[in-house]
Design a protein around this motif. Structure first.
Motif, mmCIF file in Angstrom:
data_model
loop_
_atom_site.group_PDB
_atom_site.id
_atom_site.type_symbol
_atom_site.label_atom_id
_atom_site.label_comp_id
_atom_site.label_asym_id
_atom_site.label_seq_id
_atom_site.Cartn_x
_atom_site.Cartn_y
_atom_site.Cartn_z
ATOM 1 N N MET A 1 9.785 -32.963 44.811
ATOM 2 C CA MET A 1 9.154 -31.886 44.056
ATOM 3 C C MET A 1 10.162 -31.241 43.097
ATOM 4 S SD MET A 1 7.443 -28.322 45.353
ATOM 5 C CE MET A 1 9.030 -27.715 45.888
ATOM 6 N N LEU A 2 11.346 -30.945 43.592
ATOM 7 C CA LEU A 2 12.372 -30.339 42.745
ATOM 8 C C LEU A 2 12.821 -31.302 41.647
ATOM 9 C CD1 LEU A 2 14.497 -28.449 45.410
ATOM 10 C CD2 LEU A 2 12.920 -27.459 43.737
ATOM 11 N N SER A 3 12.920 -32.586 41.966
ATOM 12 C CA SER A 3 13.298 -33.584 40.966
ATOM 13 C C SER A 3 12.260 -33.656 39.859
ATOM 14 C CB SER A 3 13.444 -34.962 41.610
ATOM 15 O OG SER A 3 14.499 -34.961 42.523
ATOM 16 N N ASP A 4 10.986 -33.598 40.247
ATOM 17 C CA ASP A 4 9.907 -33.627 39.264
ATOM 18 C C ASP A 4 9.957 -32.390 38.371
ATOM 19 O OD1 ASP A 4 7.428 -34.641 38.083
ATOM 20 O OD2 ASP A 4 6.462 -32.972 39.139
ATOM 21 N N LEU A 5 10.115 -31.233 38.966
ATOM 22 C CA LEU A 5 10.193 -29.992 38.192
ATOM 23 C C LEU A 5 11.400 -29.972 37.266
ATOM 24 C CD1 LEU A 5 9.189 -27.395 40.918
ATOM 25 C CD2 LEU A 5 7.844 -28.057 38.907
ATOM 26 N N ALA A 6 12.516 -30.484 37.745
ATOM 27 C CA ALA A 6 13.738 -30.498 36.937
ATOM 28 C C ALA A 6 13.633 -31.493 35.789
ATOM 29 C CB ALA A 6 14.942 -30.827 37.812
ATOM 30 N N GLY A 7 12.772 -32.481 35.908
ATOM 31 C CA GLY A 7 12.622 -33.482 34.860
ATOM 32 C C GLY A 7 11.738 -33.047 33.705
ATOM 33 N N ARG A 8 11.113 -31.892 33.805
ATOM 34 C CA ARG A 8 10.221 -31.404 32.743
ATOM 35 C C ARG A 8 11.019 -30.788 31.603
ATOM 36 N NH1 ARG A 8 5.371 -28.586 36.221
ATOM 37 N NH2 ARG A 8 4.792 -30.471 37.339
ATOM 38 N N GLY B 1 10.919 -28.039 28.130
ATOM 39 C CA GLY B 1 10.250 -26.857 27.602
ATOM 40 C C GLY B 1 10.533 -25.610 28.412
ATOM 41 N N ALA B 2 9.706 -24.608 28.188
ATOM 42 C CA ALA B 2 9.924 -23.297 28.799
ATOM 43 C C ALA B 2 9.818 -23.330 30.314
ATOM 44 C CB ALA B 2 8.924 -22.299 28.233
ATOM 45 N N ALA B 3 9.049 -24.286 30.864
ATOM 46 C CA ALA B 3 8.855 -24.346 32.314
ATOM 47 C C ALA B 3 9.924 -25.189 33.002
ATOM 48 C CB ALA B 3 7.469 -24.907 32.636
ATOM 49 N N ALA B 4 10.948 -25.593 32.280
ATOM 50 C CA ALA B 4 11.989 -26.451 32.849
ATOM 51 C C ALA B 4 12.744 -25.726 33.951
ATOM 52 C CB ALA B 4 12.961 -26.898 31.769
ATOM 53 N N LEU B 5 13.162 -26.482 34.915
ATOM 54 C CA LEU B 5 13.894 -25.941 36.060
ATOM 55 C C LEU B 5 15.186 -26.716 36.212
ATOM 56 C CD1 LEU B 5 13.837 -24.170 38.705
ATOM 57 C CD2 LEU B 5 12.804 -26.159 39.807
ATOM 58 N N ARG B 6 16.254 -26.024 36.462
ATOM 59 C CA ARG B 6 17.537 -26.672 36.736
ATOM 60 C C ARG B 6 17.797 -26.537 38.228
ATOM 61 N NH1 ARG B 6 22.204 -25.188 32.932
ATOM 62 N NH2 ARG B 6 20.941 -26.554 31.649
ATOM 63 N N VAL B 7 18.093 -27.647 38.872
ATOM 64 C CA VAL B 7 18.315 -27.663 40.316
ATOM 65 C C VAL B 7 19.759 -28.054 40.589
ATOM 66 C CG1 VAL B 7 17.687 -28.766 42.495
ATOM 67 C CG2 VAL B 7 15.921 -28.283 40.794
ATOM 68 N N VAL B 8 20.409 -27.274 41.431
ATOM 69 C CA VAL B 8 21.751 -27.601 41.898
ATOM 70 C C VAL B 8 21.670 -27.680 43.415
ATOM 71 C CG1 VAL B 8 24.144 -26.865 42.039
ATOM 72 C CG2 VAL B 8 22.821 -26.398 39.962
ATOM 73 N N ALA B 9 21.975 -28.846 43.949
ATOM 74 C CA ALA B 9 21.919 -29.041 45.395
ATOM 75 C C ALA B 9 23.219 -29.685 45.850
ATOM 76 C CB ALA B 9 20.738 -29.934 45.764
ATOM 77 N N THR B 10 23.676 -29.292 47.017
ATOM 78 C CA THR B 10 24.868 -29.911 47.581
ATOM 79 C C THR B 10 24.483 -30.667 48.841
ATOM 80 O OG1 THR B 10 25.447 -27.973 48.904
ATOM 81 C CG2 THR B 10 26.352 -28.083 46.682
ATOM 82 N N ALA B 11 25.014 -31.861 48.961
ATOM 83 C CA ALA B 11 24.764 -32.685 50.154
ATOM 84 C C ALA B 11 25.727 -33.854 50.119
ATOM 85 C CB ALA B 11 23.331 -33.189 50.181
#
Length: 53
Positions: free
Chosen positions: A21-28, A30-40
């Motif tokens: 879900m986060l990968s999909d959102l981060a791939g958009r 425009g204004a609805a874009a999301l940047r995800v930072v995850a550590t693992a």
């Protein structure tokens, strides 16, 4: 998201769903874009979200 491997170890199915879900959102774009930072640790994701799965 810090220490994603802890979540992945505890509930792998839900962790994979969240990761996708986060990968999909981060791939958009425009204004609805999301940047995800995850550590693992890379090895902790191998069993959770296979590349071809």
């Amino acid at each position: 998201m810090d220490q994603f491997e802890e979540y992945a170890r505890a509930v792998p199915v839900e962790a994979c769903e969240l990761f996708r879900m986060l990968s999909d959102l981060a791939g958009r774009r425009g204004a609805a874009a999301l940047r995800v930072v995850a550590t693992a640790r890379p090895d902790s994701l191998d069993g959770v979200c296979p590349i071809n799965g």
